[in-house]
Design a protein around this motif. Structure first.
Motif, PDB file in Angstrom:
ATOM      1  N   SER A 106     -10.859  -4.130  25.355  1.00 23.13           N
ATOM      2  CA  SER A 106     -11.020  -2.714  25.104  1.00 23.13           C
ATOM      3  C   SER A 106      -9.665  -2.030  25.153  1.00 23.13           C
ATOM      4  O   SER A 106      -8.862  -2.290  26.052  1.00 23.13           O
ATOM      5  CB  SER A 106     -11.939  -2.109  26.162  1.00 23.13           C
ATOM      6  N   LEU A 107      -9.408  -1.172  24.171  1.00 29.31           N
ATOM      7  CA  LEU A 107      -8.162  -0.418  24.104  1.00 29.31           C
ATOM      8  C   LEU A 107      -8.492   1.064  23.956  1.00 29.31           C
ATOM      9  O   LEU A 107      -8.136   1.695  22.968  1.00 29.31           O
ATOM     10  CB  LEU A 107      -7.301  -0.878  22.923  1.00 29.31           C
ATOM     11  N   GLY A 108      -9.199   1.609  24.889  1.00 28.60           N
ATOM     12  CA  GLY A 108      -9.593   3.018  24.810  1.00 28.60           C
ATOM     13  C   GLY A 108     -10.646   3.244  23.755  1.00 28.60           C
ATOM     14  O   GLY A 108     -11.750   2.741  23.858  1.00 28.60           O
ATOM     15  N   ASP A 109     -10.298   3.975  22.688  1.00 25.59           N
ATOM     16  CA  ASP A 109     -11.271   4.265  21.632  1.00 25.59           C
ATOM     17  C   ASP A 109     -11.367   3.137  20.609  1.00 25.59           C
ATOM     18  O   ASP A 109     -12.110   3.230  19.646  1.00 25.59           O
ATOM     19  CB  ASP A 109     -10.944   5.587  20.930  1.00 25.59           C
ATOM     20  N   ARG A 110     -10.602   2.077  20.803  1.00 27.04           N
ATOM     21  CA  ARG A 110     -10.655   0.915  19.908  1.00 27.04           C
ATOM     22  C   ARG A 110     -11.038  -0.323  20.716  1.00 27.04           C
ATOM     23  O   ARG A 110     -10.851  -0.370  21.921  1.00 27.04           O
ATOM     24  CB  ARG A 110      -9.291   0.669  19.261  1.00 27.04           C
ATOM     25  N   HIS A 111     -11.570  -1.315  20.030  1.00 30.04           N
ATOM     26  CA  HIS A 111     -11.865  -2.597  20.665  1.00 30.04           C
ATOM     27  C   HIS A 111     -11.196  -3.692  19.847  1.00 30.04           C
ATOM     28  O   HIS A 111     -11.470  -3.851  18.660  1.00 30.04           O
ATOM     29  CB  HIS A 111     -13.369  -2.843  20.781  1.00 30.04           C
ATOM     30  N   LEU A 112     -10.295  -4.416  20.486  1.00 30.89           N
ATOM     31  CA  LEU A 112      -9.506  -5.462  19.843  1.00 30.89           C
ATOM     32  C   LEU A 112     -10.273  -6.776  19.814  1.00 30.89           C
ATOM     33  O   LEU A 112     -10.812  -7.204  20.838  1.00 30.89           O
ATOM     34  CB  LEU A 112      -8.197  -5.648  20.621  1.00 30.89           C
ATOM     35  N   LEU A 113     -10.326  -7.392  18.652  1.00 26.23           N
ATOM     36  CA  LEU A 113     -10.837  -8.748  18.497  1.00 26.23           C
ATOM     37  C   LEU A 113      -9.675  -9.553  17.945  1.00 26.23           C
ATOM     38  O   LEU A 113      -9.279  -9.383  16.784  1.00 26.23           O
ATOM     39  CB  LEU A 113     -12.037  -8.788  17.545  1.00 26.23           C
ATOM     40  N   LEU A 114      -9.061 -10.391  18.790  1.00 25.06           N
ATOM     41  CA  LEU A 114      -7.862 -11.147  18.445  1.00 25.06           C
ATOM     42  C   LEU A 114      -8.229 -12.595  18.140  1.00 25.06           C
ATOM     43  O   LEU A 114      -8.765 -13.305  18.990  1.00 25.06           O
ATOM     44  CB  LEU A 114      -6.861 -11.078  19.615  1.00 25.06           C
ATOM     45  N   LEU A 115      -7.960 -13.012  16.897  1.00 26.05           N
ATOM     46  CA  LEU A 115      -8.282 -14.362  16.434  1.00 26.05           C
ATOM     47  C   LEU A 115      -7.003 -15.187  16.391  1.00 26.05           C
ATOM     48  O   LEU A 115      -6.048 -14.821  15.697  1.00 26.05           O
ATOM     49  CB  LEU A 115      -8.893 -14.298  15.029  1.00 26.05           C
ATOM     50  N   LEU A 116      -6.967 -16.318  17.111  1.00 30.01           N
ATOM     51  CA  LEU A 116      -5.786 -17.178  17.140  1.00 30.01           C
ATOM     52  C   LEU A 116      -6.005 -18.420  16.289  1.00 30.01           C
ATOM     53  O   LEU A 116      -7.002 -19.118  16.443  1.00 30.01           O
ATOM     54  CB  LEU A 116      -5.453 -17.595  18.573  1.00 30.01           C
ATOM     55  N   TYR A 117      -5.041 -18.664  15.405  1.00 29.64           N
ATOM     56  CA  TYR A 117      -5.036 -19.848  14.552  1.00 29.64           C
ATOM     57  C   TYR A 117      -3.846 -20.720  14.918  1.00 29.64           C
ATOM     58  O   TYR A 117      -2.762 -20.210  15.211  1.00 29.64           O
ATOM     59  CB  TYR A 117      -4.889 -19.452  13.073  1.00 29.64           C
ATOM     60  N   VAL A 118      -4.025 -22.031  14.858  1.00 31.92           N
ATOM     61  CA  VAL A 118      -2.932 -22.980  15.042  1.00 31.92           C
ATOM     62  C   VAL A 118      -2.393 -23.341  13.665  1.00 31.92           C
ATOM     63  O   VAL A 118      -3.161 -23.584  12.729  1.00 31.92           O
ATOM     64  CB  VAL A 118      -3.411 -24.251  15.776  1.00 31.92           C
ATOM     65  N   ILE A 119      -1.066 -23.364  13.554  1.00 31.80           N
ATOM     66  CA  ILE A 119      -0.403 -23.723  12.291  1.00 31.80           C
ATOM     67  C   ILE A 119       0.681 -24.739  12.603  1.00 31.80           C
ATOM     68  O   ILE A 119       1.555 -24.489  13.427  1.00 31.80           O
ATOM     69  CB  ILE A 119       0.217 -22.476  11.614  1.00 31.80           C
ATOM     70  N   ARG A 120       0.616 -25.879  11.942  1.00 27.92           N
ATOM     71  CA  ARG A 120       1.615 -26.930  12.138  1.00 27.92           C
ATOM     72  C   ARG A 120       2.468 -27.169  10.891  1.00 27.92           C
ATOM     73  O   ARG A 120       3.399 -27.958  10.919  1.00 27.92           O
ATOM     74  CB  ARG A 120       0.925 -28.225  12.547  1.00 27.92           C
ATOM     75  N   ASP A 121       2.123 -26.484   9.804  1.00 32.08           N
ATOM     76  CA  ASP A 121       2.825 -26.695   8.537  1.00 32.08           C
ATOM     77  C   ASP A 121       3.115 -25.351   7.882  1.00 32.08           C
ATOM     78  O   ASP A 121       2.181 -24.582   7.634  1.00 32.08           O
ATOM     79  CB  ASP A 121       1.954 -27.571   7.620  1.00 32.08           C
ATOM     80  N   TRP A 122       4.387 -25.071   7.636  1.00 37.80           N
ATOM     81  CA  TRP A 122       4.800 -23.833   6.977  1.00 37.80           C
ATOM     82  C   TRP A 122       6.107 -24.090   6.243  1.00 37.80           C
ATOM     83  O   TRP A 122       6.778 -25.100   6.469  1.00 37.80           O
ATOM     84  CB  TRP A 122       4.949 -22.681   7.980  1.00 37.80           C
ATOM     85  N   ASN A 123       6.454 -23.177   5.344  1.00 38.38           N
ATOM     86  CA  ASN A 123       7.688 -23.288   4.566  1.00 38.38           C
ATOM     87  C   ASN A 123       8.655 -22.201   5.000  1.00 38.38           C
ATOM     88  O   ASN A 123       8.283 -21.027   5.062  1.00 38.38           O
ATOM     89  CB  ASN A 123       7.406 -23.145   3.068  1.00 38.38           C
ATOM     90  N   GLY A 124       9.888 -22.593   5.278  1.00 38.66           N
ATOM     91  CA  GLY A 124      10.915 -21.660   5.710  1.00 38.66           C
ATOM     92  C   GLY A 124      11.164 -21.755   7.200  1.00 38.66           C
ATOM     93  O   GLY A 124      10.408 -22.392   7.941  1.00 38.66           O
ATOM     94  N   GLU A 125      12.242 -21.123   7.612  1.00 34.61           N
ATOM     95  CA  GLU A 125      12.607 -21.080   9.028  1.00 34.61           C
ATOM     96  C   GLU A 125      12.251 -19.702   9.567  1.00 34.61           C
ATOM     97  O   GLU A 125      12.706 -18.691   9.031  1.00 34.61           O
ATOM     98  CB  GLU A 125      14.111 -21.330   9.180  1.00 34.61           C
ATOM     99  N   PRO A 126      11.419 -19.627  10.629  1.00 39.80           N
ATOM    100  CA  PRO A 126      11.048 -18.317  11.160  1.00 39.80           C
ATOM    101  C   PRO A 126      12.265 -17.496  11.609  1.00 39.80           C
ATOM    102  O   PRO A 126      13.162 -18.016  12.275  1.00 39.80           O
ATOM    103  CB  PRO A 126      10.158 -18.654  12.365  1.00 39.80           C
ATOM    104  N   VAL A 127      12.279 -16.230  11.205  1.00 34.34           N
ATOM    105  CA  VAL A 127      13.336 -15.289  11.545  1.00 34.34           C
ATOM    106  C   VAL A 127      12.660 -14.029  12.092  1.00 34.34           C
ATOM    107  O   VAL A 127      11.634 -13.603  11.567  1.00 34.34           O
ATOM    108  CB  VAL A 127      14.181 -14.930  10.295  1.00 34.34           C
ATOM    109  N   ALA A 128      13.248 -13.415  13.107  1.00 36.75           N
ATOM    110  CA  ALA A 128      12.683 -12.204  13.707  1.00 36.75           C
ATOM    111  C   ALA A 128      12.966 -11.002  12.815  1.00 36.75           C
ATOM    112  O   ALA A 128      13.936 -10.285  12.998  1.00 36.75           O
ATOM    113  CB  ALA A 128      13.267 -11.977  15.095  1.00 36.75           C
TER     114      ALA A 128
END
Length: 143
Positions: A87-109
């Motif tokens: 619960s986030l006050g007037d909103r309700h968060l539903l957070l879905l987590l996915y696992v990823i082991r394969d992607w293209n590129g180098e993560p940059v912030a």
């Protein structure tokens, strides 16, 4: 009177959010640090973001990872792992987590203030948003 966990969503907005546990060949997971000026600034979180109207969770995560980290992910590379509800006050968060082991590129912030590769057991030592914390337990069991 029912407690907050049992309240209906009648007066609150359900906010679906997707997140990625990018797992490298060493079993480490990428976390990003929320930038100053944002809600929950300086906390470490799984990369991801809100599901926009008309988007599937998978399409939203592919889009968010491109925007936040500059990487390309194919939807077939997403494996659902766990979810959190908060619960986030007037909103309700539903957070879905996915696992990823394969992607293209180098993560940059691109939107975060920093990135870090951590093993799930090391995540207990970093400050994270409350909704992310139970997802760490799922990662510990998986990795």
């Amino acid at each position: 009177m029912a407690d907050d966990a049992n309240r209906s969503l009648t007066n609150r907005h359900l906010m679906p959010v997707v997140a990625a546990a990018l797992v490298d060949d060493s079993g480490r997971v990428l976390l990003q640090r929320r930038p100053p000026g944002k809600q929950m600034a300086d906390l470490w979180e799984f990369p991801g973001g809100k599901v926009e109207a008309g988007e599937t969770p998978e399409a939203a995560l592919v889009r968010e990872l491109a925007e936040e980290l500059g990487i390309r992910v194919e939807p077939v590379s997403l494996t659902p792992l766990a979810f959190a509800s908060a619960s986030l006050g007037d909103r309700h968060l539903l957070l879905l987590l996915y696992v990823i082991r394969d992607w293209n590129g180098e993560p940059v912030a691109l939107e975060a203030s920093a990135l870090a590769w951590l093993r799930p057991g090391e995540m207990d030592d970093v400050a994270m948003p409350p909704a992310d914390v139970p997802l760490v337990e799922a990662l510990k069991r998986l990795l």
